[in-house]
Scaffold this motif. Structure first.
Motif, PDB file in Angstrom:
ATOM      1  N   LEU A   1     -29.445  -6.894 -30.901  1.00 59.66           N
ATOM      2  CA  LEU A   1     -28.924  -7.445 -29.648  1.00 59.66           C
ATOM      3  C   LEU A   1     -30.065  -7.677 -28.650  1.00 59.66           C
ATOM      4  O   LEU A   1     -30.145  -8.723 -28.006  1.00 59.66           O
ATOM      5  CB  LEU A   1     -27.893  -6.493 -29.039  1.00 59.66           C
ATOM      6  CG  LEU A   1     -26.531  -6.472 -29.748  1.00 59.66           C
ATOM      7  CD1 LEU A   1     -25.619  -5.445 -29.078  1.00 59.66           C
ATOM      8  CD2 LEU A   1     -25.897  -7.861 -29.715  1.00 59.66           C
ATOM      9  N   GLY A   2     -30.950  -6.682 -28.548  1.00 63.67           N
ATOM     10  CA  GLY A   2     -32.093  -6.823 -27.651  1.00 63.67           C
ATOM     11  C   GLY A   2     -32.945  -8.007 -28.040  1.00 63.67           C
ATOM     12  O   GLY A   2     -33.385  -8.799 -27.190  1.00 63.67           O
ATOM     13  N   PHE A   3     -33.138  -8.142 -29.334  1.00 66.70           N
ATOM     14  CA  PHE A   3     -33.951  -9.259 -29.822  1.00 66.70           C
ATOM     15  C   PHE A   3     -33.305 -10.583 -29.444  1.00 66.70           C
ATOM     16  O   PHE A   3     -33.984 -11.519 -28.993  1.00 66.70           O
ATOM     17  CB  PHE A   3     -34.121  -9.158 -31.338  1.00 66.70           C
ATOM     18  CG  PHE A   3     -34.897 -10.292 -31.923  1.00 66.70           C
ATOM     19  CD1 PHE A   3     -36.278 -10.339 -31.798  1.00 66.70           C
ATOM     20  CD2 PHE A   3     -34.264 -11.334 -32.582  1.00 66.70           C
ATOM     21  CE1 PHE A   3     -37.008 -11.387 -32.316  1.00 66.70           C
ATOM     22  CE2 PHE A   3     -34.982 -12.398 -33.098  1.00 66.70           C
ATOM     23  CZ  PHE A   3     -36.360 -12.421 -32.967  1.00 66.70           C
ATOM     24  N   ILE A   4     -31.982 -10.658 -29.608  1.00 68.44           N
ATOM     25  CA  ILE A   4     -31.279 -11.909 -29.266  1.00 68.44           C
ATOM     26  C   ILE A   4     -31.452 -12.200 -27.770  1.00 68.44           C
ATOM     27  O   ILE A   4     -31.713 -13.340 -27.367  1.00 68.44           O
ATOM     28  CB  ILE A   4     -29.788 -11.813 -29.634  1.00 68.44           C
ATOM     29  CG1 ILE A   4     -29.650 -11.794 -31.163  1.00 68.44           C
ATOM     30  CG2 ILE A   4     -29.003 -12.983 -29.059  1.00 68.44           C
ATOM     31  CD1 ILE A   4     -28.270 -11.455 -31.658  1.00 68.44           C
TER      32      ILE A   4
ATOM     33  N   TYR B   1     -29.908   0.025 -34.941  1.00 67.65           N
ATOM     34  CA  TYR B   1     -30.294  -1.245 -35.550  1.00 67.65           C
ATOM     35  C   TYR B   1     -29.574  -2.414 -34.868  1.00 67.65           C
ATOM     36  O   TYR B   1     -30.183  -3.418 -34.516  1.00 67.65           O
ATOM     37  CB  TYR B   1     -29.963  -1.198 -37.040  1.00 67.65           C
ATOM     38  CG  TYR B   1     -30.491  -2.361 -37.831  1.00 67.65           C
ATOM     39  CD1 TYR B   1     -31.840  -2.718 -37.745  1.00 67.65           C
ATOM     40  CD2 TYR B   1     -29.669  -3.098 -38.682  1.00 67.65           C
ATOM     41  CE1 TYR B   1     -32.334  -3.781 -38.482  1.00 67.65           C
ATOM     42  CE2 TYR B   1     -30.153  -4.151 -39.419  1.00 67.65           C
ATOM     43  CZ  TYR B   1     -31.492  -4.496 -39.311  1.00 67.65           C
ATOM     44  OH  TYR B   1     -31.979  -5.540 -40.030  1.00 67.65           O
ATOM     45  N   VAL B   2     -28.260  -2.241 -34.676  1.00 66.37           N
ATOM     46  CA  VAL B   2     -27.487  -3.301 -34.021  1.00 66.37           C
ATOM     47  C   VAL B   2     -28.019  -3.538 -32.606  1.00 66.37           C
ATOM     48  O   VAL B   2     -28.186  -4.677 -32.173  1.00 66.37           O
ATOM     49  CB  VAL B   2     -25.974  -2.939 -33.996  1.00 66.37           C
ATOM     50  CG1 VAL B   2     -25.217  -3.910 -33.100  1.00 66.37           C
ATOM     51  CG2 VAL B   2     -25.409  -2.967 -35.401  1.00 66.37           C
ATOM     52  N   LEU B   3     -28.329  -2.427 -31.905  1.00 66.40           N
ATOM     53  CA  LEU B   3     -28.875  -2.569 -30.550  1.00 66.40           C
ATOM     54  C   LEU B   3     -30.200  -3.337 -30.575  1.00 66.40           C
ATOM     55  O   LEU B   3     -30.446  -4.221 -29.744  1.00 66.40           O
ATOM     56  CB  LEU B   3     -29.081  -1.196 -29.923  1.00 66.40           C
ATOM     57  CG  LEU B   3     -27.827  -0.521 -29.365  1.00 66.40           C
ATOM     58  CD1 LEU B   3     -28.130   0.906 -28.981  1.00 66.40           C
ATOM     59  CD2 LEU B   3     -27.305  -1.309 -28.166  1.00 66.40           C
ATOM     60  N   SER B   4     -31.050  -3.002 -31.550  1.00 64.16           N
ATOM     61  CA  SER B   4     -32.336  -3.707 -31.652  1.00 64.16           C
ATOM     62  C   SER B   4     -32.105  -5.201 -31.810  1.00 64.16           C
ATOM     63  O   SER B   4     -32.799  -6.022 -31.205  1.00 64.16           O
ATOM     64  CB  SER B   4     -33.143  -3.199 -32.840  1.00 64.16           C
ATOM     65  OG  SER B   4     -33.221  -1.812 -32.814  1.00 64.16           O
TER      66      SER B   4
ATOM     67  N   ILE C   1     -34.158  -3.240 -21.534  1.00 65.92           N
ATOM     68  CA  ILE C   1     -33.282  -2.064 -21.406  1.00 65.92           C
ATOM     69  C   ILE C   1     -32.586  -1.754 -22.729  1.00 65.92           C
ATOM     70  O   ILE C   1     -32.493  -0.598 -23.147  1.00 65.92           O
ATOM     71  CB  ILE C   1     -32.278  -2.293 -20.254  1.00 65.92           C
ATOM     72  CG1 ILE C   1     -33.060  -2.216 -18.934  1.00 65.92           C
ATOM     73  CG2 ILE C   1     -31.175  -1.254 -20.283  1.00 65.92           C
ATOM     74  CD1 ILE C   1     -32.336  -2.785 -17.759  1.00 65.92           C
ATOM     75  N   ILE C   2     -32.143  -2.816 -23.418  1.00 60.20           N
ATOM     76  CA  ILE C   2     -31.484  -2.568 -24.715  1.00 60.20           C
ATOM     77  C   ILE C   2     -32.473  -1.910 -25.689  1.00 60.20           C
ATOM     78  O   ILE C   2     -32.122  -0.972 -26.411  1.00 60.20           O
ATOM     79  CB  ILE C   2     -30.933  -3.881 -25.313  1.00 60.20           C
ATOM     80  CG1 ILE C   2     -29.900  -4.499 -24.359  1.00 60.20           C
ATOM     81  CG2 ILE C   2     -30.296  -3.617 -26.666  1.00 60.20           C
ATOM     82  CD1 ILE C   2     -29.314  -5.790 -24.863  1.00 60.20           C
ATOM     83  N   TYR C   3     -33.715  -2.389 -25.690  1.00 58.43           N
ATOM     84  CA  TYR C   3     -34.720  -1.786 -26.572  1.00 58.43           C
ATOM     85  C   TYR C   3     -34.868  -0.306 -26.242  1.00 58.43           C
ATOM     86  O   TYR C   3     -35.008   0.542 -27.126  1.00 58.43           O
ATOM     87  CB  TYR C   3     -36.086  -2.471 -26.403  1.00 58.43           C
ATOM     88  CG  TYR C   3     -36.166  -3.890 -26.939  1.00 58.43           C
ATOM     89  CD1 TYR C   3     -35.341  -4.337 -27.964  1.00 58.43           C
ATOM     90  CD2 TYR C   3     -37.117  -4.780 -26.437  1.00 58.43           C
ATOM     91  CE1 TYR C   3     -35.427  -5.634 -28.448  1.00 58.43           C
ATOM     92  CE2 TYR C   3     -37.224  -6.073 -26.917  1.00 58.43           C
ATOM     93  CZ  TYR C   3     -36.373  -6.497 -27.910  1.00 58.43           C
ATOM     94  OH  TYR C   3     -36.482  -7.778 -28.391  1.00 58.43           O
ATOM     95  N   LEU C   4     -34.866  -0.017 -24.949  1.00 66.06           N
ATOM     96  CA  LEU C   4     -35.031   1.367 -24.512  1.00 66.06           C
ATOM     97  C   LEU C   4     -33.896   2.238 -25.044  1.00 66.06           C
ATOM     98  O   LEU C   4     -34.117   3.323 -25.604  1.00 66.06           O
ATOM     99  CB  LEU C   4     -35.050   1.400 -22.974  1.00 66.06           C
ATOM    100  CG  LEU C   4     -35.609   2.648 -22.332  1.00 66.06           C
ATOM    101  CD1 LEU C   4     -37.075   2.808 -22.673  1.00 66.06           C
ATOM    102  CD2 LEU C   4     -35.447   2.570 -20.812  1.00 66.06           C
ATOM    103  N   ILE C   5     -32.674   1.697 -24.930  1.00 66.97           N
ATOM    104  CA  ILE C   5     -31.513   2.451 -25.419  1.00 66.97           C
ATOM    105  C   ILE C   5     -31.611   2.624 -26.934  1.00 66.97           C
ATOM    106  O   ILE C   5     -31.378   3.717 -27.471  1.00 66.97           O
ATOM    107  CB  ILE C   5     -30.196   1.735 -25.035  1.00 66.97           C
ATOM    108  CG1 ILE C   5     -30.089   1.647 -23.508  1.00 66.97           C
ATOM    109  CG2 ILE C   5     -28.997   2.476 -25.606  1.00 66.97           C
ATOM    110  CD1 ILE C   5     -28.963   0.756 -23.027  1.00 66.97           C
TER     111      ILE C   5
ATOM    112  N   MET D   1     -39.969   0.824 -31.938  1.00 67.22           N
ATOM    113  CA  MET D   1     -39.356   0.319 -30.709  1.00 67.22           C
ATOM    114  C   MET D   1     -40.143   0.725 -29.457  1.00 67.22           C
ATOM    115  O   MET D   1     -40.411  -0.122 -28.606  1.00 67.22           O
ATOM    116  CB  MET D   1     -37.885   0.753 -30.610  1.00 67.22           C
ATOM    117  CG  MET D   1     -36.972   0.133 -31.655  1.00 67.22           C
ATOM    118  SD  MET D   1     -37.086  -1.651 -31.775  1.00 67.22           S
ATOM    119  CE  MET D   1     -36.173  -2.117 -30.322  1.00 67.22           C
ATOM    120  N   PRO D   2     -40.526   2.002 -29.302  1.00 64.09           N
ATOM    121  CA  PRO D   2     -41.298   2.317 -28.085  1.00 64.09           C
ATOM    122  C   PRO D   2     -42.644   1.607 -28.028  1.00 64.09           C
ATOM    123  O   PRO D   2     -43.107   1.252 -26.933  1.00 64.09           O
ATOM    124  CB  PRO D   2     -41.480   3.836 -28.154  1.00 64.09           C
ATOM    125  CG  PRO D   2     -41.080   4.245 -29.499  1.00 64.09           C
ATOM    126  CD  PRO D   2     -40.181   3.212 -30.058  1.00 64.09           C
TER     127      PRO D   2
END
Lengths: 537, 175, 397
Positions: free
Chosen positions: C53-56, C48-51, C14-18, C109-110
């Motif tokens: 976070l998603g990765f973490i 970038y920060v979201l990416s 979901i984070i990746y999607l956002i 990302m997509p």
């Protein structure tokens, strides 16, 4: 030898595009295009001679274009080879001439007829690999040495048009401290050379050798692969060994003697109820999933002997457990767990019984690999083995015979002697097949069977491995060296009261521009302009 | 001068590569029988016991021709050539030709029954552990080696032999 | 632990999607009060920060699943493909860190999302390791190879951006058609996921009985309606029946089912593509192009090349060198021309050819970008087709 003399006085080899010393462009001098800095514009050797047949072959392989084509042809051939399985991966007992047609239809037949079923061992595929090797060697020699020369003899002060025709270039009015510039450059790990107040700052020149280092690694790798075919370098044998058996390990005979192996036990473990974390997956497949294949063995060594088969004197080397992924290595050899056969018949127990009363007069234990011809039960009771068929079948004339020597379906013809029947009664005993005279008073009946597991091990020796490993390491070092660093140079020159700045990198211009930006901010040097941007804009 | 050096260097390098590649191709594509005993090789010495429990060693037959046969009771082609071998054995034994019919991995009982049935009188060494079979690199059986009086293999064949062929083989290795 | 693990994976997804949406927004033309550059930079940073976070979060999935299963979760198609998606995100984080280009996020990302969603179509149970896989080299070889492939994928992403940016869209040419085919194929993957997800939600199942080439009776269960049935098969229930039989030369008893799913993906992809075209009223690439006009093509070209430069050594180390070391231990030989090995070699040779084209023959820009597209096709082929179509030693992953 023809040379080109530059106006700076330096003699360049024929074919040079940029003077090795001052950098003046020697071809299309008056153009205003950016100069092509590939190989520093040095003469690629092959282009200079083209007379004898040797030169012609050499020149052919010296072309990078030819090299790329070889790579592409190998790539396409290798891809086609994976469409259907290779001959080595089809079932071992089928005939490849018909297998491909039956299994894959006409495409399969074409695949087979064109020889793709054994592509990777075919002469033409090996020739392609060899061509790649030759190309690697010649390309490297032809380009590596001139490039080395060019970078070694480069002069600090470069020709006017060399400067102007660099991608990053700027002119500014003097008036900044050159000491400060030098300090900033040194801080960025540039090595600085000076000449008459002109500066050449350079870093990471070693990355230019990357391609040659990795090519050298590949060549060593290919040589290693080639050495496999030389006698004594490579052994690959299979060894089927039953539990309890001690056998000579094939292929391990050397001047010092021969290795022997005893198989104590073969173990197969399956995943079960105890492995709770996998229960969902295990339930779904329904099939048992193997957890471990292991042979517990002892390795022996025997001194040299010229005679095969003679009983040797065994010296114990060590006990070991051979598992998948955990081969037993000794000397140059490795033993791998590769296959197994569970519960092979080993010994069969039979009882001599009175047909009517069912009374037993003793039990015989028949070793299926080495049965005795007579089994004496005492008190006048005796069984003789008249015939033994380890893997019983009826031949085309309905005569009993054996398929091979493996006791998968043992059958016997016994002659039974008792005090009552001193002439003996004959009976044929097999698994679910008993034939005997109706008036026989005695019979043999199965009373038990002992089985043993058989382990298949691969014996491997590969003396080419060290060379292959060295080649691989050198290749990796070369690739990293060439791709993870870039060779950057900055020329600063005083000309007619102006300051000329040019910069070049062999790749990654964005990074260089960022660095130049930094340098100009810290030192006051003017930021060079990307002339390729101007052109495209 | 420099030009000539260059030509020499290039020629030598190309020749080295050509030889190495040629050898590799030859041994990989055209010669895949490595590891087995071939025509022209010295026959590896071996020691086994025969049906009667006597020690049989190949080197004891130096000076004689040896018809060395690898076989199994279950193999039909082997069975077919046995009577011919027996017949020629009688004729050629006096002339210094010996037959050694190495049985591949079977039990004494099976082999003895077989030998009795075909009235075989030549020595039948038992290679229970198949060590000798492996040392000779035997693929399909029957395989026959003709070993001359110096212990050299002068012929190798994996065909079921006719009486005539056996006879001509005997002539070949007669010392 | 296993539940926590899958929750973390959902969160990451979901984070990746956002993050994707944020990156897309950062390129939009809607200028408010602030100036364009600052707007782009700010939302780029958020994406970038979201990416990260998603990765973490996905890293959390990886670690917890490892703890639950007792081995590195890279041992079957679900685990491996998920990990590959994660490595794509990692490679994106790496290259965005260097080049700070928002467009990269809009595409990388997509595509990573598609990969992860595709992975979730495979059985997700924690499976035991067969003896051949019980080695430390499993984690070393597979993770390094996936990382290499992830970085190389970014070169495709950058190449694709380059092509959309530079290919002339004023008229229909071969190049515009090729670009649309790429768009269509990406939609097919999406279509596959949509069809599978809908069928799974509806609990759809239909099965066939047929005799395979080895004269064995086989029962085959489809999870999506059967457009293509097995050759000479009879349907065991009265669900929607097959329109045609699959070609008999296809290999393996599962082939008809896979072929059916494949057809479904192509069809759904086609429908999706049609809908998008109807909405946009122009080629997809032509619709995206204006958003990329601020981008310097040279920069994207360099990102693409840089990804190959970074990824190629990693790929070689993981997919060839570590693979050879393991193969020597497990299969007694370091190289055996197994299809998966051969395709790793083909990938290696292809990128080697790319580097030579680029370094020695000066193939920059467009040609180089098309090569990156082909390179990604080869990687995907090795990842998917070799496992599902060509049988070999690597059939488990």
């Amino acid at each position: 030898m023809k040379t080109i003399k530059c106006e700076c006085g330096h003699s360049n080899p024929f074919g040079t595009e940029i003077c090795e010393s001052c950098g003046k462009p020697l071809t299309n001098e008056n153009s205003r295009e950016l100069i092509n800095m590939r190989y520093e514009g040095s003469a690629v050797r092959s282009q200079t001679y083209n007379k004898t047949i040797v030169d012609k072959i050499w020149n052919f392989f010296s072309s990078v274009k030819v090299g790329i084509w070889i790579i592409i042809v190998i790539l396409i051939a290798a891809a086609i080879g994976t469409i259907f399985p290779q001959e080595m991966y089809i079932p071992p007992n089928v005939d490849p001439t018909t297998y491909y047609k039956e299994e894959y239809g006409t495409p399969g037949q074409i695949f087979y007829l064109l020889g793709f079923h054994n592509l990777y061992g075919s002469w033409w595929f090996l020739l392609l690999l060899a061509a790649l090797g030759i190309s690697l060697i010649i390309v490297s020699i032809d380009r590596g040495f001139p490039l080395y020369r060019a970078l070694k003899y480069q002069r600090v002060t470069r020709h006017e048009s060399f400067m102007k025709r660099q991608r990053l270039f700027a002119v500014s009015d003097t008036g900044i401290s050159m000491d400060r510039v030098k300090r900033v450059l040194a801080k960025k790990h540039y090595r600085i050379k000076e000449d008459n107040g002109n500066i050449l700052a350079e870093k990471n020149r070693f990355s230019r050798w990357g391609p040659y280092v990795n090519h050298a690694g590949l060549i060593i790798f290919l040589i290693g692969a080639m050495l496999r075919f030389f006698p004594g370098m490579y052994t690959d044998q299979t060894l089927w060994i039953r539990e309890g058996e001690t056998v000579a390990v094939p292929g391990t005979k050397t001047e010092d003697g021969q290795y022997y192996l005893k198989n104590h036990k073969f173990i197969m473990e399956l995943y079960g109820k105890k492995d709770k974390e996998y229960s969902a997956a295990l339930d779904k497949t329904g099939n048992p999933v193997p957890k471990n294949y292991q042979s517990n063995v002892t390795l022996y060594h025997a001194g040299p002997s010229d005679v095969v088969g003679a009983k040797p004197e065994l010296k114990k080397e060590r006990d070991a457990r051979i598992k998948v992924n955990e081969p037993l290595s000794f000397n140059d050899f490795s033993l791998y767990q590769v296959d197994f056969k569970l519960n092979e018949f080993h010994r069969m127990n039979l009882k001599l019984e009175n047909k009517k009363t069912g009374k037993s007069y003793g039990e015989i234990k028949v070793n299926l690999f080495n049965p005795k011809s007579t089994y004496d039960l005492g008190n006048g009771y005796k069984v003789e083995m008249v015939e033994y068929f380890p893997n019983f079948k009826l031949d085309e004339n309905d005569q009993p015979t054996t398929e091979n020597s493996v006791p998968d379906n043992p059958a016997f013809v016994f002659k039974m002697f008792t005090p009552e029947t001193t002439k003996g009664e004959t009976a044929f005993i097999g698994i679910r097949k008993n034939v005997e005279a109706a008036d026989n008073k005695y019979k043999m009946s199965f009373s038990g069977i002992e089985t043993k597991n058989v382990s298949a091990l691969t014996v491997k020796k590969d003396n080419t491995l060290p060379i292959i490993i060295i080649g691989g390491i050198i290749f990796m070092l070369g690739v990293v060296q060439g791709l993870y660093w870039n060779h950057r140079r900055i020329w600063i020159q005083q000309r007619n009261g102006q300051l000329w700045i040019a910069a070049h990198t062999n790749k990654n211009w964005f990074g260089l521009k960022r660095e130049m930006q930094n340098i100009s901010e810290e030192s006051g040097l003017v930021m060079p302009i990307d002339q390729s941007d101007e052109k495209s804009a | 001068m420099k030009k000539k050096q260059r030509l020499v260097f290039r020629s030598i390098l190309l020749v080295i590569i050509a030889v190495a590649v040629g050898y590799t191709l030859y041994s990989n594509v055209f010669n895949d029988k490595s590891g087995s005993v071939q025509k022209g090789d010295q026959a590896p010495d071996f020691e086994l016991t025969d049906l009667q429990g006597n020690k049989v060693q190949l080197s004891d037959y130096k000076g004689k021709g040896v018809f060395l046969n690898f076989w199994g009771t279950w193999c039909k082609p082997c069975q077919r050539e046995m009577p011919y071998m027996q017949k020629e054995y009688r004729n050629y034994k006096k002339q210094g030709v010996e037959i050694l019919a190495v049985n591949v991995g079977e039990s004494r009982v099976s082999v003895k029954n077989f030998a009795d049935r075909f009235h075989l009188s030549f020595p039948i060494p038992l290679d229970g552990s198949r060590e000798v079979t492996k040392a000779y690199g035997i693929g399909p059986i029957p395989t026959t080696f003709l070993v001359d009086k110096n212990g050299k293999v002068i012929e190798k064949t994996s065909e079921s032999l006719s009486n005539e062929t056996i006879k001509s083989f005997m002539e070949k290795i007669k010392p | 632990m296993a539940e926590l693990s899958s929750t973390l994976l959902y969160i990451a997804f979901i984070i990746y999607l956002i993050a994707t949406l944020v990156f897309a927004m950062s390129l939009s033309d809607k200028k408010g009060k602030e100036n364009k550059a600052a707007y782009t930079r700010r939302w780029g940073r958020v994406g970038y920060v979201l990416s990260i976070l998603g990765f973490i979060s996905q890293l959390g999935y990886f670690v917890t699943r490892w703890m639950a299963s007792g081995h590195a979760p890279v041992s079957n198609l679900f685990e491996f493909t998920t990990f590959f998606g994660m490595m794509m995100v990692f490679a994106f984080i790496l290259l965005y860190g260097i080049y700070k280009t928002n467009a990269l996020g809009v595409f990388a990302m997509p595509i990573a999302l598609l990969v992860i969603a595709y992975a979730s179509m495979f059985p997700k149970d924690i499976a035991p390791l067969i003896p051949a896989l019980q080695s430390d080299w499993l984690k070393i070889h597979v993770t390094t190879a996936a990382l290499g492939e992830g970085i190389l994928s970014i070169s495709f992403v950058a190449g694709l951006i380059f092509l959309i940016r530079v290919v002339d869209q004023t008229s229909s040419t071969k190049k515009t058609k090729m670009l649309e085919i790429i768009m269509y194929l990406l939609l097919c993957v999406f279509g596959f996921i949509v069809v599978s997800a809908i069928s799974a939600a509806a609990g759809y199942e239909t099965s066939f009985n047929f005799t395979d080439k080895k004269e064995q009776k086989v029962e085959l269960t489809y999870n999506v309606p059967a457009l293509v049935g097995p050759p000479n098969g009879t349907q065991a229930d009265d669900h929607f029946g097959p329109l045609v039989a699959s070609p008999s030369w296809m290999n393996g008893e599962q082939a008809p089912r896979k072929f059916n799913t494949f057809i479904w993906s192509l069809l759904t992809g086609g429908v999706l593509y049609g809908i998008v075209r109807l909405i946009l009223r122009k080629r997809i690439a032509a619709a995206i192009q204006p958003k990329l006009m601020n981008l310097k093509p040279e920069l994207v070209d360099e990102i693409s090349y840089r990804s190959v430069a970074i990824g190629f050594p990693v790929f070689t180390l993981g997919a060839l060198i570590f693979a050879m070391i393991w193969a020597q231990e497990a299969w007694t030989r370091f190289w055996g021309w197994d299809p998966k090995e051969v395709w790793a070699l083909i990938t290696f040779l292809f990128y080697a050819a790319y580097l030579h084209f680029r370094l020695s023959r000066g193939w920059h820009g467009e040609k180089s970008a098309w090569l990156c597209v082909i390179g990604f096709v080869i990687i995907m082929f090795n990842l998917i087709a070799v496992n599902l179509v060509i049988s070999g030693l690597h059939s488990y992953a």
